[in-house]
Design a protein around this motif. Structure first.
Motif, PDB file in Angstrom:
ATOM      1  N   UNK A  22       0.835  -1.204   0.000  1.00 40.84           N
ATOM      2  CA  UNK A  22       0.000   0.000   0.000  1.00 40.84           C
ATOM      3  C   UNK A  22       0.870   1.254   0.000  1.00 40.84           C
ATOM      4  N   UNK A  23       1.977   1.212   0.726  1.00 35.66           N
ATOM      5  CA  UNK A  23       2.916   2.348   0.722  1.00 35.66           C
ATOM      6  C   UNK A  23       3.488   2.534  -0.681  1.00 35.66           C
ATOM      7  N   UNK A  24       3.946   1.452  -1.302  1.00 34.16           N
ATOM      8  CA  UNK A  24       4.479   1.541  -2.671  1.00 34.16           C
ATOM      9  C   UNK A  24       3.423   2.082  -3.629  1.00 34.16           C
ATOM     10  N   UNK A  25       2.203   1.598  -3.483  1.00 39.21           N
ATOM     11  CA  UNK A  25       1.098   2.009  -4.344  1.00 39.21           C
ATOM     12  C   UNK A  25       0.846   3.517  -4.216  1.00 39.21           C
ATOM     13  N   UNK A  26       0.879   4.021  -2.990  1.00 36.28           N
ATOM     14  CA  UNK A  26       0.674   5.447  -2.739  1.00 36.28           C
ATOM     15  C   UNK A  26       1.821   6.280  -3.298  1.00 36.28           C
ATOM     16  N   UNK A  27       3.042   5.810  -3.150  1.00 40.96           N
ATOM     17  CA  UNK A  27       4.202   6.522  -3.707  1.00 40.96           C
ATOM     18  C   UNK A  27       4.084   6.611  -5.232  1.00 40.96           C
ATOM     19  N   UNK A  28       3.680   5.524  -5.863  1.00 42.40           N
ATOM     20  CA  UNK A  28       3.499   5.526  -7.322  1.00 42.40           C
ATOM     21  C   UNK A  28       2.411   6.514  -7.715  1.00 42.40           C
ATOM     22  N   UNK A  29       1.303   6.541  -6.973  1.00 43.14           N
ATOM     23  CA  UNK A  29       0.232   7.504  -7.250  1.00 43.14           C
ATOM     24  C   UNK A  29       0.736   8.942  -7.186  1.00 43.14           C
ATOM     25  N   UNK A  30       1.451   9.265  -6.112  1.00 44.66           N
ATOM     26  CA  UNK A  30       1.975  10.625  -5.968  1.00 44.66           C
ATOM     27  C   UNK A  30       2.978  10.971  -7.068  1.00 44.66           C
ATOM     28  N   UNK A  31       3.851  10.030  -7.398  1.00 44.84           N
ATOM     29  CA  UNK A  31       4.843  10.284  -8.446  1.00 44.84           C
ATOM     30  C   UNK A  31       4.171  10.542  -9.788  1.00 44.84           C
ATOM     31  N   UNK A  32       3.203   9.709 -10.128  1.00 46.87           N
ATOM     32  CA  UNK A  32       2.505   9.878 -11.408  1.00 46.87           C
ATOM     33  C   UNK A  32       1.749  11.202 -11.446  1.00 46.87           C
ATOM     34  N   UNK A  33       1.031  11.509 -10.377  1.00 47.13           N
ATOM     35  CA  UNK A  33       0.266  12.761 -10.336  1.00 47.13           C
ATOM     36  C   UNK A  33       1.192  13.972 -10.408  1.00 47.13           C
ATOM     37  N   UNK A  34       2.299  13.922  -9.690  1.00 43.47           N
ATOM     38  CA  UNK A  34       3.259  15.036  -9.702  1.00 43.47           C
ATOM     39  C   UNK A  34       3.838  15.244 -11.100  1.00 43.47           C
TER      40      UNK A  34
END
Length: 92
Positions: A22-34
């Motif tokens: 879930x942490x990895x998933x959230x980091x990927x979400x933030x990276x993509x959105x940024x």
């Protein structure tokens, strides 16, 4: 069960693995959105359009990584579970 949403009843290892993914998933979400936000601003200038395009491309790869990461997580969680339960789920 694959893609089970309630992991509170799982073993300590299953809960830990789920939380880590879930942490990895959230980091990927933030990276993509940024990357998409930065790319959008870059598209406002002709001089920055090429780097903006690269931001969109890299951001797209991050978005594509999300379902792959979810599948890996579910397969690892299934591997931690009971093999007989797993076999029953695939038969039904």
């Amino acid at each position: 069960m694959l893609f089970q949403t309630d992991h509170r009843q799982g073993s300590h290892d299953q809960r830990r693995l789920y939380a880590l993914f879930e942490i990895f998933y959230t980091v990927i979400d933030f990276a993509a959105a940024t990357l998409f936000i930065i790319g959008s601003f870059m598209f406002l200038s002709d001089d920055w359009m090429t780097p903006g395009t690269w931001c969109f491309i890299v951001g797209s790869f991050f978005f594509a990584a999300k379902p792959a990461l979810r599948l890996v997580r579910e397969l690892k969680l299934a591997a931690l579970g009971d093999a007989e339960d797993l076999a029953k789920r695939f038969r039904s």
